[in-house]
Scaffold this active site. Sequence first.
Site, PDB file in Angstrom:
ATOM      1  N   HIS A 165       0.918  -1.229  -0.003  1.00 52.81           N
ATOM      2  CA  HIS A 165      -0.060  -0.044  -0.184  1.00 52.81           C
ATOM      3  C   HIS A 165       0.893   1.325   0.034  1.00 52.81           C
ATOM      4  O   HIS A 165       1.870   1.078   0.824  1.00 52.81           O
ATOM      5  CB  HIS A 165      -0.948  -0.118   1.293  1.00 52.81           C
ATOM      6  CG  HIS A 165      -1.749   1.085   1.168  1.00 52.81           C
ATOM      7  ND1 HIS A 165      -1.676   2.469   1.194  1.00 52.81           N
ATOM      8  CD2 HIS A 165      -3.286   0.799   0.705  1.00 52.81           C
ATOM      9  CE1 HIS A 165      -2.870   3.302   1.246  1.00 52.81           C
ATOM     10  NE2 HIS A 165      -3.832   2.244   0.841  1.00 52.81           N
TER      11      HIS A 165
ATOM     12  N   GLU B 194      -3.911   2.416  -7.483  1.00 51.15           N
ATOM     13  CA  GLU B 194      -4.260   3.646  -6.325  1.00 51.15           C
ATOM     14  C   GLU B 194      -3.482   4.751  -6.586  1.00 51.15           C
ATOM     15  O   GLU B 194      -2.309   4.875  -5.906  1.00 51.15           O
ATOM     16  CB  GLU B 194      -4.245   3.095  -4.824  1.00 51.15           C
ATOM     17  CG  GLU B 194      -5.087   1.994  -4.736  1.00 51.15           C
ATOM     18  CD  GLU B 194      -5.431   1.952  -3.118  1.00 51.15           C
ATOM     19  OE1 GLU B 194      -6.656   2.074  -2.709  1.00 51.15           O
ATOM     20  OE2 GLU B 194      -4.569   1.945  -2.365  1.00 51.15           O
TER      21      GLU B 194
HETATM   22  P1  PGA Z   1      -9.643   6.148   0.378  1.00 52.43           P
HETATM   23  O1  PGA Z   1      -8.331   5.221   0.497  1.00 52.43           O
HETATM   24  O2  PGA Z   1     -10.907   5.456  -0.211  1.00 52.43           O
HETATM   25  O3  PGA Z   1      -9.717   6.639   1.510  1.00 52.43           O
HETATM   26  O4  PGA Z   1      -9.087   7.191  -0.880  1.00 52.43           O
HETATM   27  C1  PGA Z   1      -8.217   4.125  -0.302  1.00 52.43           C
HETATM   28  C2  PGA Z   1      -6.920   3.273   0.090  1.00 52.43           C
HETATM   29  O5  PGA Z   1      -5.984   4.084   0.485  1.00 52.43           O
HETATM   30  O6  PGA Z   1      -6.655   2.329   0.007  1.00 52.43           O
END
Ligand code: PGA
Length: 254
Positions: A94, A165
Site C-alpha cells: 500500500h 491507487e
Molecule cells: P480512500 O483510500 O478510499 O480513503 O481514498 C483508499 C486506500 O488507501 O486504499
Amino acid sequence: MRERYVIGNWKMNPVSARAARRLFVALSRRLPRLKRTTVVVAPPFPYLALGKGFSRFTLGGQDAFYFGPGGAYTGEVSLEMLADLGVRLVIVGHSERREYVGETNEVVNKKLKAVLASGMKAVLCVGEREREPREAALIFLKRQVEEGVRGLTRSQCARLLVAYEPVWALSLRSGGRVAPPEHAFRMALYIRKIITTTLGSARASSVPVLYGGSVSAASTADFLRDGWLGGLLVGGKSLDPKEFALICLAADHA
Ligand code: PGA
C-alpha cells in the site's frame, strides 16, 4: 458473470477494540447477500480476531511479513498467524507503507511471493504519486508493477489481484481530486500490458485490476461499468457501514 471484489481498508482505524467490534457487527447487519461480489474487510491487526466468524465478509490483512512461522522478527506478523485468524487475502505494498515504512519494490515483491505461496490471495497496490508529468508517472508505475510481480509463477498469479491507487486521488490527500473513471480504465489496461510483458499473457490474463482512491457509493457504478476493472479498494468510506454496504451493492449490480 466475472467475480467482483470490494475490499475495505480500515487503515489505522477505529481507535478502540470496542469501536472495531461495533463496526464489524454494523457492517454484517447492513451487508446484503451478494451474487458475484466478494467483500473483504481489512482491519488493523489487533482487531482481526474480533472479525472472525461473520458470514457476509471475509477478513483481509493490511500487510504481512515474508518470513515465518516463528523466529526473531520483533514487531512483525506472520502469514500463519493471519491464516489462523481467518485471513484469506493480504494487501501488499500500500502506498502508505511505501511512504511511511519505506517499503521498496523489492520488499513488496518478497511479501507478494510469500503471501501467494501460502495459498492466500494478495492485492498488490501500485500507483503514481503525482498525476503530472504524465511520462514520469507512467515510468514510475511501470517499475512498481514490473518489480512487484517479478518471478511469480502461473499458479501464484491465479491468486493475484492488482489495485491501481493513484496517491493523488486518495481521500485524505486529494483535497477532493477524484480520478476520472476513464483514467482508471486506461491505467488498468496499461498495468495489464506491463504484467503481460513481464510474465506472459497466460499469467497476466487471470489478474483482476481494481481501483482505489476516494471511492464512494455514488462513484462505484461509474468505475465498474464496462468491465475494465475487477473491483474496488475502499479506504475512508469502508468505515461507514451504510455507505460501504451501498458500495458493495452497487458493485454487485454494476
Ligand atoms: P480512500 O483510500 O478510499 O480513503 O481514498 C483508499 C486506500 O488507501 O486504499
